[in-house]
Scaffold this motif. Structure first.
Motif, mmCIF file in Angstrom:
data_model
loop_
_atom_site.group_PDB
_atom_site.id
_atom_site.type_symbol
_atom_site.label_atom_id
_atom_site.label_comp_id
_atom_site.label_asym_id
_atom_site.label_seq_id
_atom_site.Cartn_x
_atom_site.Cartn_y
_atom_site.Cartn_z
ATOM 1 N N THR A 71 44.339 50.539 45.123
ATOM 2 C CA THR A 71 43.142 49.872 44.613
ATOM 3 C C THR A 71 43.116 49.999 43.097
ATOM 4 N N PHE A 80 42.683 48.069 53.590
ATOM 5 C CA PHE A 80 41.281 48.153 54.010
ATOM 6 C C PHE A 80 41.117 49.221 55.089
ATOM 7 N N ARG A 111 39.996 52.576 57.086
ATOM 8 C CA ARG A 111 38.876 53.505 57.220
ATOM 9 C C ARG A 111 39.431 54.831 57.715
ATOM 10 N N LYS A 169 39.403 43.950 47.360
ATOM 11 C CA LYS A 169 39.131 45.324 47.802
ATOM 12 C C LYS A 169 37.901 45.912 47.113
ATOM 13 N N VAL A 170 37.829 45.780 45.797
ATOM 14 C CA VAL A 170 36.691 46.381 45.098
ATOM 15 C C VAL A 170 35.400 45.643 45.407
ATOM 16 N N ASN A 184 34.298 46.955 48.902
ATOM 17 C CA ASN A 184 33.721 48.292 48.788
ATOM 18 C C ASN A 184 32.367 48.267 48.092
ATOM 19 N N SER A 185 32.230 47.412 47.091
ATOM 20 C CA SER A 185 30.956 47.313 46.386
ATOM 21 C C SER A 185 29.858 46.768 47.290
ATOM 22 N N LEU A 218 29.732 47.014 50.642
ATOM 23 C CA LEU A 218 29.383 48.040 51.614
ATOM 24 C C LEU A 218 28.526 49.126 50.976
ATOM 25 N N ALA A 219 28.910 49.554 49.781
ATOM 26 C CA ALA A 219 28.133 50.574 49.090
ATOM 27 C C ALA A 219 26.716 50.084 48.809
ATOM 28 N N CYS A 260 37.167 56.615 48.098
ATOM 29 C CA CYS A 260 37.214 55.176 47.811
ATOM 30 C C CYS A 260 35.919 54.648 47.214
ATOM 31 N N LEU A 261 34.851 54.567 48.018
ATOM 32 C CA LEU A 261 33.649 53.869 47.560
ATOM 33 C C LEU A 261 33.100 54.397 46.238
ATOM 34 N N ASP A 320 35.589 53.647 43.336
ATOM 35 C CA ASP A 320 35.908 52.223 43.199
ATOM 36 C C ASP A 320 34.761 51.445 42.571
#
Length: 469
Positions: free
Chosen positions: A133, A164, A166, A219-220, A223-224, A226-227, A275-276, A279
């Motif tokens: 990432t 991706f 988990r 990817k970012v 993650n953004s 989901l966060a 990650c989260l 990232d």
């Protein structure tokens, strides 16, 4: 850019550079799918362990798959980059991109070193593929770098194929992903990726063929998002705490809206891991470098909301203890950032345990898998070998990571061990009615004291519970 497969071509040989969480999983799964694979790392101890069938981290199902792959003879491990350059037709770079010291930016020294080590040795047309990432623009920069270093010059091509995975579901996510993203600059590069992912594409897995920048962004951006969704419901939990509303009932009502859904709409202690957090910080930093920081400025508040949950959890534990934590015995159940993992990077559970300790609490930490890693991160905390030992004579029990061992615990059995029946459910993972009916004081983020239970069920596709109607 679509190309057809050529069945008379031999299968490409694969190298995987970096045998950490991502790289080891990718190497094993590529071998399981039938490819000859060489895993490469600079850490001789890690290479020796993997070669002997051992996994240097906890991931359900991976040790069995590693031993299966080794038995086929298709998987080997080495520290030799000369061997890797001669062996591979497709080289996957799977090294870490940690947060840089004293900055929110991603530290790309491992990525640069891996691509440099390959490029200086490659003397035939192969494909280099980044899976790490990285900030937008990295692939373009590395393309120029490797072409300037390699004897092949501009014949050496680079692609990007974001991961991706988990933690806890890595083997499943590698062998049966919900999508593949190919960031390429030529039809030849796309063809090579289609060859190396043929077993997955034969399952009719959706594939997005994009440019390099878009593939980095996928990817970012994921993650953004989901966060943001996790922090949104935790922001609503703050409102609920101020008004006496129940965040679980609120989440249930929101989940019934098809536009919103219930996945990742689970209140609690918040997100962590490798990650989260890093990232979204690196994404915000890179956007500011590009002059578009205002577009993702909200990610700063997403991060802030997430971190506030840790402090608020300590507040609730202090309230349960009667207003002071000095000398209070707290059982901290969980250290990993999520269940089915031994990863304690940016782990909310471990942060809470540390904050309790700093306020004078006597904290006993137990995690089914992460005690050893947690001890390395915070050696001053007290770690015990069982849940029973953790809760023995505890004044407050704090569920901080939702391992099934903790979710399925018997309130009566726990009650027989503790000094006071007080529990903080930091993950909304327990049946509140079950505990309160057995004489426990029950508290959870975003819920009134002694609130009735809203039933939760765990979704098999992600570790976040979805709400049951």
């Amino acid at each position: 850019m679509s190309t057809s497969q050529h069945n008379d071509q031999p299968a490409p040989r694969v190298t995987v550079i970096g045998t950490g969480y991502l790289g080891a999983t990718h190497a094993v799964c590529m071998a399981i799918m039938g490819f000859e694979v060489l895993g490469v790392d600079v850490d001789q101890r890690k290479i020796d362990l993997l070669s002997a069938g051992g996994v240097p981290f906890f991931e359900p199902g991976l040790p069995e798959k590693l031993q299966e792959a080794l038995a086929t003879g298709r998987l080997r491990f080495s520290t030799d980059f000369d061997e890797a350059a001669a062996f591979g037709d497709v080289h996957f770079v799977c090294v870490g991109t940690p947060q840089a010291p004293n900055s929110s930016a991603a530290d790309l020294k491992y990525v640069d070193a891996a691509f440099t080590a390959l490029a200086t040795r490659i003397d035939r047309k192969v494909l280099l593929v980044g899976k790490s990432t990285v900030p937008i623009g990295t692939a373009a920069r590395i393309t120029s770098m490797v072409q300037s270093l390699s004897p092949l010059g501009t014949e050496l091509e680079l692609a990007w194929n974001p991961e991706f995975l988990r933690e806890g579901f890595a083997v499943q996510d590698t062998l049966f992903p919900d999508r593949l993203v190919f960031g390429v600059s030529s039809s030849w590069a796309e063809q090579q990726l289609r060859r190396v992912f043929k077993p997955i594409l034969d399952l009719e897995t959706p594939v997005i063929v994009a440019d390099l920048a878009t593939s980095e962004l996928v990817k970012v951006a994921a993650n953004s998002f989901l966060a943001t969704k996790i922090s949104f419901i935790n922001a609503m939990a703050e409102i609920c705490e101020a008004t006496g509303a129940d965040v679980n009932q609120l989440a249930k009502a929101l989940s019934l809206d098809d536009r919103i859904g219930g996945r990742f709409l689970k209140p609690g202690l918040g997100f962590g891991g490798g990650c989260l957090p890093k990232d979204i910080r690196a994404f915000k930093h890179r956007a500011e470098e590009l002059g578009v920081g205002q577009a993702v400025s909200f990610l700063g508040e997403v991060d802030s909301i997430n971190n506030r949950r840790r402090v608020r959890t300590v507040d609730l534990i202090r309230e349960l203890a009667g207003g002071s934590l000095a000398g209070v015995r707290v059982a901290a159940l969980g250290a990993a950032f999520k269940p089915n993992s031994d990863d304690v990077r940016d782990a909310p559970a471990l942060d809470v345990a540390r904050l309790l300790y700093l306020e004078g609490a006597i904290v006993s930490v137990y995690d089914p898998q992460a005690n050893e890693n947690a001890h390395r991160a915070y050696p001053d905390l007290n770690y015990v070998d069982s849940m029973a030992e953790a809760v023995d004579k505890a004044d407050v029990v704090a569920l901080l990571t939702e391992w099934s061992e903790f979710r399925n615990a018997d309130p009566d059995a726990l009650g027989a061990l503790v000094s006071h029946r007080r529990i903080l459910d930091g993950r909304h993972a327990l049946n509140a009615n079950d505990y309160t009916s057995k004489g426990w004081q029950y508290r959870a983020l975003g819920r009134p004291a002694q609130a009735a239970t809203v039933e939760l069920a765990f979704d098999v596709r992600d570790e976040t519970p979805s709400l049951v109607v």
